[in-house]
Design an enzyme around this catalytic site. Structure first.
Site, short mmCIF file in Angstrom:
data_model
loop_
_atom_site.label_atom_id
_atom_site.label_comp_id
_atom_site.label_asym_id
_atom_site.label_seq_id
_atom_site.Cartn_x
_atom_site.Cartn_y
_atom_site.Cartn_z
N ARG A 227 0.89 -1.31 -0.06
CA ARG A 227 0.10 0.12 -0.07
C ARG A 227 0.98 1.43 -0.06
O ARG A 227 1.63 1.49 1.06
CB ARG A 227 -0.94 0.05 1.08
CG ARG A 227 -1.61 1.32 1.31
CD ARG A 227 -2.47 0.99 2.91
NE ARG A 227 -3.11 2.32 3.03
CZ ARG A 227 -2.83 3.14 3.75
NH1 ARG A 227 -1.64 3.34 4.43
NH2 ARG A 227 -3.86 4.23 4.00
N LEU A 228 0.57 2.09 -0.93
CA LEU A 228 1.23 3.26 -1.10
C LEU A 228 0.78 4.44 -0.43
O LEU A 228 0.05 4.89 -0.75
CB LEU A 228 1.72 3.52 -2.56
CG LEU A 228 2.47 2.56 -3.35
CD1 LEU A 228 2.54 2.99 -4.76
CD2 LEU A 228 4.02 2.29 -2.91
N ASP A 229 1.01 4.62 0.74
CA ASP A 229 0.54 5.67 1.55
C ASP A 229 0.62 7.20 1.28
O ASP A 229 1.97 7.30 0.77
CB ASP A 229 1.09 5.49 3.06
CG ASP A 229 0.46 6.58 3.89
OD1 ASP A 229 -0.80 6.28 4.27
OD2 ASP A 229 1.01 7.34 4.39
N ALA A 230 -0.32 7.84 1.06
CA ALA A 230 -0.60 9.31 0.91
C ALA A 230 0.61 9.58 -0.41
O ALA A 230 1.22 10.68 -0.64
CB ALA A 230 0.35 9.97 1.98
N ILE A 231 0.62 8.71 -1.53
CA ILE A 231 1.40 8.73 -2.60
C ILE A 231 1.29 9.75 -3.52
O ILE A 231 2.18 10.33 -4.37
CB ILE A 231 1.50 7.33 -3.23
CG1 ILE A 231 2.82 7.17 -4.02
CG2 ILE A 231 0.41 7.22 -4.04
CD1 ILE A 231 3.99 6.91 -3.10
#
Length: 564
Positions: A227-231
């Protein structure tokens, strides 16, 4: 090496820098290639895939490492019904319940160790968080930056006085820049989310190589989803909004190309809490970017449907859901460790309808978080409340049986729609608002982040609201995991049967299920096409005439097997 990698590096950094990076990137891939390719390649997502979203220490039991407690509890309670587990950041951290990571490569010793994480991967498909837009100010990277040590001097975004930041999109009502004392004097560093979360500078190819190393190391520890957080915020470009920049998309595509090269079993999931059309841009062309995107518009639109008893807006939006290929899908969720984002509802709901959500959530004991707009004003950004409580009616005393049925109807909608469902731990087990946590921490999001004692939770699951919710959820999951029609890449058709009913027909090959969800307090009677049906949830046969949905009722219908 995949030719995409060189092309994307050239776009981001220019031809000369790209050529200097490529040999080092090849060395990095060779370092990981053998141990990653030796891992089995998982199947594509199918109808058996659901993902439980949880903190690693959400469940406590004496001195036992919480990751061990959680794994054993989930194996016993939902083994075979939940295929994946999203372990929220389990690294050492300094704030934001894990999202200010101190060290990307270590497990917080308060939770356990890498052995405990990897043990999860033998029972569940694992999703790891890549919190790579920012890092803790306590991290060694940032300490080296302050000491003036290369290459870390280029790892963070510094801004000179007079830079045009007026158009930068702000997700928080906090200062964008934070002054920091360094060996070279005071520096203004970029902090999108808080003064403790220092944004990383992807203009540095050295940083990019370190981040790719982190992602590949996660795969060696069993991550099958990242999961790419705040990407959306990762590329800073003063004079612009600094969100969704072309190089942001290029860097995500680069990560996808690297993973496709040596870890094709791994899927990228983008977390971008933005309006729907912007959100789905992270699918790319359907082949080259994220395999899943968070379906951020679903939580507020579903909440609005139950508040009004009308499913028309939700149905109209769901009818328009499309994906660019049969290799991508939505990550559907209603609740998570964060609040209910309102930005994804803008353009679908009016400002008056959004304000109605705000007022009702506050009346139900929830909170509202705000963001700063470009003109200096503030607007509601997020509703902080447990989803079960958010569905309530402040004008009516709570009825446990009705509250459970209403909540399960909302969850059934999420499970029925095309995509992979993400179920928050507190939703699965029927938790309520934890206002004490807000008072204790001063953080509004704590309302839905309570840590539980295992033995107490097990006792509470023997009766009352928790038992109703968990028992009903298990029934929904048993049906969903056995019906091919719920395949995340399958077909979806939203029918217009009644304003208070969200009717979704799901199909995959010859398998077909008609899902009916009553979002109102009133019983609804419908006539259905065909002659005879069977409700998969109750296993009862129904005629097509005069089918009644009780208040907040759910029917998942299949043609009766005897019908020609």
């Amino acid at each position: 090496m995949d030719e995409r990698i060189g092309r994307l590096l050239t776009f981001v950094y220019g031809a000369e820098t790209a050529q200097s990076i490529l040999p080092r990137l090849e060395e990095l891939l060779d370092e990981f290639r053998g141990q990653i390719l030796a891992r089995p390649v998982r199947r594509h997502f199918d109808h058996r895939d659901t993902v439980l979203i949880t903190y690693g220490d959400i469940l406590q039991h004496g001195d036992e490492p919480p990751l061990q407690t959680l794994r054993r509890f989930l194996q016993a309670s939902v083994g075979g019904l939940v295929g994946g587990v999203h372990l929220l950041p389990f690294f050492p951290y300094s704030s934001d319940d894990g999202f200010a990571v101190i060290d990307y490569q270590e497990v917080d010793p308060a939770l356990g160790d890498w052995t405990d994480v990897e043990a999860f991967g033998r029972s569940f498909h694992l999703m790891f968080d890549a919190v790579i837009n920012h890092i803790s100010r306590q991290s060694e990277w940032f300490q080296a930056f302050k000491r003036g040590e290369a290459p870390y001097t280029d790892f963070f975004v510094t801004v000179e006085p007079g830079a045009d930041l007026s158009t930068v999109f702000r997700p928080r009502a906090l200062p964008l820049l934070t002054p920091v004392e360094t060996a070279q004097g005071t520096k203004q560093v970029w902090t999108t989310f808080s003064a403790d979360q220092i944004d990383l500078n992807y203009r540095s190819p050295e940083l990019l190589l370190e981040i790719l190393r982190v992602l590949l190391s996660y795969v060696t520890h069993g991550a099958q989803m990242i999961r790419l957080d705040a990407i959306a915020f990762m590329w800073k470009e003063p004079g612009t909004s600094c969100i969704h920049r072309p190089r942001t998309h290029a860097l995500i595509q680069l990560m996808r190309a690297v993973l496709d090269e040596i870890a094709p079993q791994v899927a990228l999931i983008t977390e971008t809490n933005v309006p729907h059309e912007e959100n789905i841009s992270y699918f790319g062309d359907g082949q080259n970017e994220a395999q899943m995107v968070y379906n951020f518009s679903l939580p507020p639109l579903t909440l609005r449907a139950f508040h009004t008893g009308q499913a028309t807006t939700l149905a109209r939006w769901a009818r328009g859901l499309t994906v660019p290929s049969d290799r991508v899908t939505f990550f559907n969720f209603l609740a998570s460790h964060d609040g209910i984002g309102l930005t994804p509802a803008r353009g679908i709901l009016s400002e008056g309808e959004i304000e109605a959500l705000v007022q009702r959530v506050q009346a139900l004991g929830g909170y509202v978080s705000y963001k700063t707009n470009a003109d200096g004003t503030q607007s509601a950004y997020e509703l902080n409340i447990n989803y079960l409580d958010a569905l309530g009616d402040p004008d009516k005393s709570p009825e446990e049986e009705l509250a459970a049925r209403r909540f399960l109807a909302s969850q059934a909608i999420m499970l029925a729609l095309r995509g992979v469902p993400g179920i928050y731990f507190h939703s699965l087990f029927g938790s309520r608002n934890w206002r004490e946590g807000v008072a204790r921490t001063g953080q509004k999001r704590a309302i839905n982040r309570q840590k539980l004692q295992r033995d107490q939770l097990q006792r509470e699951l023997q009766g009352g609201l928790r038992r109703r919710v968990f028992g009903g959820y298990r029934r929904l999951l048993r049906v969903r995991t056995t019906e091919m029609a719920f395949h995340p890449y399958g077909q979806q058709r939203v029918l217009d049967l009644h304003p208070a009913v969200l009717a979704v027909e799901r199909a995959r090959g010859l398998a077909k299920v008609l899902c009916l969800h009553n979002v109102s307090r009133e019983a609804i009677t419908l006539d259905l096409p065909g002659n005879a049906w069977v409700d998969l949830l109750s296993e009862k046969a129904l005629s097509s005439e005069g089918v009644t949905l009780p208040p907040y009722g759910v029917l998942w219908l299949k043609r009766h097997w005897m019908e020609p």
